[in-house]
Scaffold this motif. Structure first.
Motif, short mmCIF file in Angstrom:
data_model
loop_
_atom_site.label_atom_id
_atom_site.label_comp_id
_atom_site.label_asym_id
_atom_site.label_seq_id
_atom_site.Cartn_x
_atom_site.Cartn_y
_atom_site.Cartn_z
N ILE A 84 71.30 75.91 100.73
CA ILE A 84 69.88 75.35 101.00
C ILE A 84 68.80 76.74 100.87
CG2 ILE A 84 68.55 74.50 102.64
CD1 ILE A 84 70.88 73.09 103.90
N TYR A 85 67.97 76.59 99.85
CA TYR A 85 67.10 77.68 99.48
C TYR A 85 65.71 76.96 99.70
CZ TYR A 85 70.87 79.28 96.72
OH TYR A 85 72.18 79.88 96.18
N THR A 86 64.66 77.99 100.51
CA THR A 86 63.76 77.45 100.96
C THR A 86 62.45 78.27 100.57
OG1 THR A 86 63.92 78.07 103.30
CG2 THR A 86 64.16 75.79 102.80
N GLU A 87 61.37 77.85 100.61
CA GLU A 87 60.24 78.92 100.40
C GLU A 87 59.01 78.48 101.01
OE1 GLU A 87 58.69 81.82 96.86
OE2 GLU A 87 57.92 79.83 96.36
N ALA A 88 58.26 79.24 101.88
CA ALA A 88 56.84 78.64 102.52
C ALA A 88 56.00 80.08 102.71
CB ALA A 88 57.54 78.21 103.77
N LYS A 89 54.88 79.74 103.28
CA LYS A 89 53.96 80.74 103.49
C LYS A 89 54.15 81.86 104.47
CE LYS A 89 50.77 79.69 100.20
NZ LYS A 89 49.53 79.33 100.57
N SER A 90 55.25 81.52 105.42
CA SER A 90 55.77 82.44 106.10
C SER A 90 57.21 82.37 106.37
CB SER A 90 55.12 82.42 107.69
OG SER A 90 55.93 80.93 108.27
N GLN A 91 57.80 83.41 107.00
CA GLN A 91 59.43 83.26 106.97
C GLN A 91 59.94 82.47 108.08
OE1 GLN A 91 61.42 85.61 105.12
NE2 GLN A 91 62.88 83.98 105.64
N GLU A 92 58.89 82.34 109.14
CA GLU A 92 59.25 81.20 110.18
C GLU A 92 59.35 79.68 109.71
OE1 GLU A 92 58.14 85.07 111.90
OE2 GLU A 92 57.24 83.65 110.45
N GLU A 93 58.57 79.72 108.76
CA GLU A 93 58.14 78.42 108.02
C GLU A 93 59.34 78.15 107.17
OE1 GLU A 93 55.16 75.63 105.42
OE2 GLU A 93 54.49 77.43 106.28
N ALA A 94 59.73 79.02 106.45
CA ALA A 94 60.82 78.78 105.60
C ALA A 94 61.99 78.69 106.26
CB ALA A 94 61.05 80.21 104.58
N ASP A 95 62.39 79.31 107.14
CA ASP A 95 63.67 79.16 108.10
C ASP A 95 63.46 77.74 108.81
OD1 ASP A 95 64.59 81.70 107.27
OD2 ASP A 95 63.92 82.59 109.08
N LYS A 96 62.35 77.33 109.49
CA LYS A 96 62.44 76.02 110.00
C LYS A 96 62.69 74.94 109.13
CE LYS A 96 59.40 73.24 112.96
NZ LYS A 96 59.66 72.02 112.24
N LEU A 97 62.05 75.16 107.68
CA LEU A 97 62.41 73.92 106.74
C LEU A 97 63.61 73.90 106.52
CD1 LEU A 97 61.19 71.90 104.69
CD2 LEU A 97 60.84 73.77 103.33
N GLY A 98 64.40 74.92 106.32
CA GLY A 98 65.93 75.02 106.00
C GLY A 98 66.57 74.21 107.42
N ASP A 99 66.52 74.56 108.33
CA ASP A 99 66.90 73.94 109.71
C ASP A 99 66.69 72.54 109.69
OD1 ASP A 99 67.99 76.34 110.61
OD2 ASP A 99 66.30 76.66 111.87
N ASP A 100 65.43 72.10 109.50
CA ASP A 100 64.97 70.68 109.36
C ASP A 100 65.85 69.73 108.20
OD1 ASP A 100 63.15 71.04 111.46
OD2 ASP A 100 61.68 71.21 110.08
N ILE A 101 66.19 70.46 107.22
CA ILE A 101 66.86 69.79 106.09
C ILE A 101 68.26 69.58 106.59
CG2 ILE A 101 67.61 70.17 103.91
CD1 ILE A 101 64.74 69.10 103.77
N ILE A 102 68.93 70.64 107.08
CA ILE A 102 70.23 70.70 107.74
C ILE A 102 70.38 69.51 108.64
CG2 ILE A 102 72.08 72.01 108.87
CD1 ILE A 102 71.04 74.50 107.80
N ALA A 103 69.16 69.43 109.40
CA ALA A 103 69.42 68.22 110.60
C ALA A 103 69.27 66.82 109.75
CB ALA A 103 68.29 68.47 111.56
N LYS A 104 68.44 66.89 108.72
CA LYS A 104 68.50 65.70 107.80
C LYS A 104 69.67 65.50 107.11
CE LYS A 104 65.38 63.23 107.33
NZ LYS A 104 65.01 61.80 107.76
N ILE A 105 70.17 66.41 106.67
CA ILE A 105 71.55 65.99 106.04
C ILE A 105 72.51 65.62 107.08
CG2 ILE A 105 73.56 67.16 104.76
CD1 ILE A 105 71.61 68.88 103.54
N LYS A 106 72.64 66.19 108.11
CA LYS A 106 73.82 65.73 109.18
C LYS A 106 73.48 64.38 109.53
CE LYS A 106 74.90 70.30 110.93
NZ LYS A 106 74.53 71.09 112.29
N SER A 107 72.10 64.09 109.54
CA SER A 107 71.75 62.28 110.12
C SER A 107 72.19 61.64 109.04
CB SER A 107 70.31 62.44 110.20
OG SER A 107 69.55 62.35 108.94
N LEU A 108 72.52 61.82 107.76
CA LEU A 108 72.80 61.18 106.61
C LEU A 108 74.24 60.89 106.47
CD1 LEU A 108 70.14 62.14 103.99
CD2 LEU A 108 70.24 59.95 105.48
N ILE A 109 75.03 61.88 107.06
CA ILE A 109 76.48 61.76 107.08
C ILE A 109 77.18 60.73 107.67
CG2 ILE A 109 78.70 63.19 107.66
CD1 ILE A 109 77.22 65.60 107.14
#
Length: 460
Positions: free
Chosen positions: A435-460
């Motif tokens: 999972i690669y992310t890019e955002a206007k801050s490191q915190e936002e990029a890392d949070k987006l990655g965590d959110d996507i991981i949570a979304k993937i887990k919800s689809l399993i």
């Protein structure tokens, strides 16, 4: 230890057991397969291959094996000796050869080596061609030459001169503008062949070069991947020397990282951004990078009324799209500059020349230049799945989940949101989604990655 056979070549660690590591037998088998594949696909009797190597400890041994194998097939060999990946790529068409082999494991540690395969244009062979070579290696259907038909062997020691002169002759490289600035450049070449080639170029450009780790002995003084966490020494030396810029290349000199005058990283994603800024300022056109590269290149292209397109990850894919779109500039966010006016391959030497031209003409410091570009921050995460989970099914669900966003599926699933993006790619060897992310801050990029991981887990 490892042996990795892929459509782009063979890569592995030296020593150990056959088929588990890059042993002499594996080198001979793969060189035989590539040579045989060329013979099967060329309508001519005498074939010539160009070979060159980085400064790895195993380089001379591997080169000797490859050379003897090709000669044993009846193929002529022109050996450039210590070279760079872009130099070998330049010399294949220069010498009208039928292909080339670069002996380098790029940014991998010193125990690794690899055979990278080039066609007659000096470009990496296609995935389809690579699969054919792999099949030949498995079948071992080789037919070696009789004694009167063995291939000839010669060496060349002028390849760097030819490569550098072609760079100096480029209309967009302004040698006089660079010379007028008397730039002081610190170079970290990780004790490989960049320590030979880059100082030769900088000398022609009238720069003063301060050398750090420029002895081509293959003893890498730090992890050879040009990332911030490995480059503390050059960052300190740039400040100590009062240099204008620091230049870092990997062992085969196809990746370029830059350090500003304050000893801070310019950002590996921004090497391509800066070069594209200079080129597109002078000629409207198309810029290309891959889906996992920074959005900053798109932003800079738009400021110059130019177009931007993204390819699947991988140099071959970037080059294919560059040709399709007739791009002015392209490359990858790892510091790989592809300037088609010279050749279709990542090339740190032409990257240095174009960047220094830009720096000279802008009349700014490196930090001032960097401050003029949009700032983005990247995150990299992965989610490990159990083997019974269908990764492709998960990616399809994610595509559907975000169908109202700008989604690309040419390489995994890339979701472009208004202010950030996420790119999901599956591993070819493990049940993993990267999972690669890019955002206007490191915190936002890392949070987006965590959110996507949570979304993937919800689809399993």
């Amino acid at each position: 230890m490892s042996l990795i056979k892929s459509i782009s070549g063979i890569r592995g660690t030296i020593g150990g057991k056959v088929n588990d590591n890059l042993t002499p037998l594996d080198v001979v088998k793969f060189a035989s397969a590539f040579g045989t594949w060329l013979q099967n696909n060329k309508n001519k009797k005498d074939l010539t291959l160009i070979i060159g190597r980085d400064a790895r400890i195993s380089g001379q041994m591997v080169s000797s094996l490859v050379t003897a194998t090709l000669q044993g097939l009846g193929i002529n060999v022109v050996d450039l000796g210590l070279s760079t990946t872009p130099t070998v790529e330049i010399m294949v068409p220069e010498l009208k050869a039928d292909g080339g082999i670069i002996l380098t494991a790029s940014h991998n540690p010193k125990q690794w080596n690899a055979l990278k395969l080039l066609n007659e244009k000096g470009e990496f062979i296609t995935g389809e061609n690579g699969a054919e070579v792999l099949a030949l290696a498995e079948s071992e259907d080789f037919n070696y030459a009789e004694v009167d038909d063995l291939g000839k062997y010669e060496t060349r020691d002028d390849a760097f001169d030819i490569h550098i002169q072609q760079i100096l002759d480029l209309p967009m490289v302004d040698v006089e503008a660079i010379k007028s600035k008397n730039f002081k450049v610190v170079l970290d070449a990780v004790n490989s062949t960049g320590g030979i080639a880059i100082p030769m170029l900088l000398d022609k450009l009238g720069c003063e070069t301060v050398k750090l780790y420029c002895e081509p002995n293959g003893q890498f003084p730090h992890n050879p991947e040009p990332l911030k966490e490995h480059l503390g020494d050059i960052c300190e030396l740039v400040k100590k020397e009062g240099a204008n810029v620091g230049v870092v290349v990997d062992p085969d000199v196809d990746r370029l990282a830059l350090i500003d005058e304050k000893g801070e990283m310019f950002g590996e994603e921004y090497t391509l951004v800066a070069v594209a800024d200079y080129l597109l300022k002078n000629k409207n056109g198309v810029a290309i990078s891959n889906l996992s590269s920074s959005r900053a290149l798109r932003d800079v292209a738009q400021t110059h009324n130019s177009e931007y397109f993204a390819s699947a990850v991988g140099e071959v894919n970037v080059v294919t799209l560059m040709k399709e779109k007739n791009a002015v500039i392209g490359g990858e966010g790892n510091g790989g500059i592809i300037y088609p006016e010279l050749h279709y391959g990542r090339d740190s030497l032409v990257g240095v020349a174009l960047f220094l031209t830009h720096l000279a003409k802008e009349n700014k410091t490196v930090s001032e230049l960097r401050a003029g570009y949009p700032s983005y921050f990247m995150g990299k995460k992965k989610i490990e799945l159990t083997p019974e989970i269908n990764v492709d099914d998960i990616l399809s669900k994610m595509e559907k989940e975000y169908q109202n966003e700008n989604v690309s599926t040419i390489d995994g699933v890339k979701i472009d949101f208004e202010n950030n993006w996420v790119h999901l790619r599956k591993s070819n060897t493990e049940p993993i989604i990267r999972i690669y992310t890019e955002a206007k801050s490191q915190e936002e990029a890392d949070k987006l990655g965590d959110d996507i991981i949570a979304k993937i887990k919800s689809l399993i």
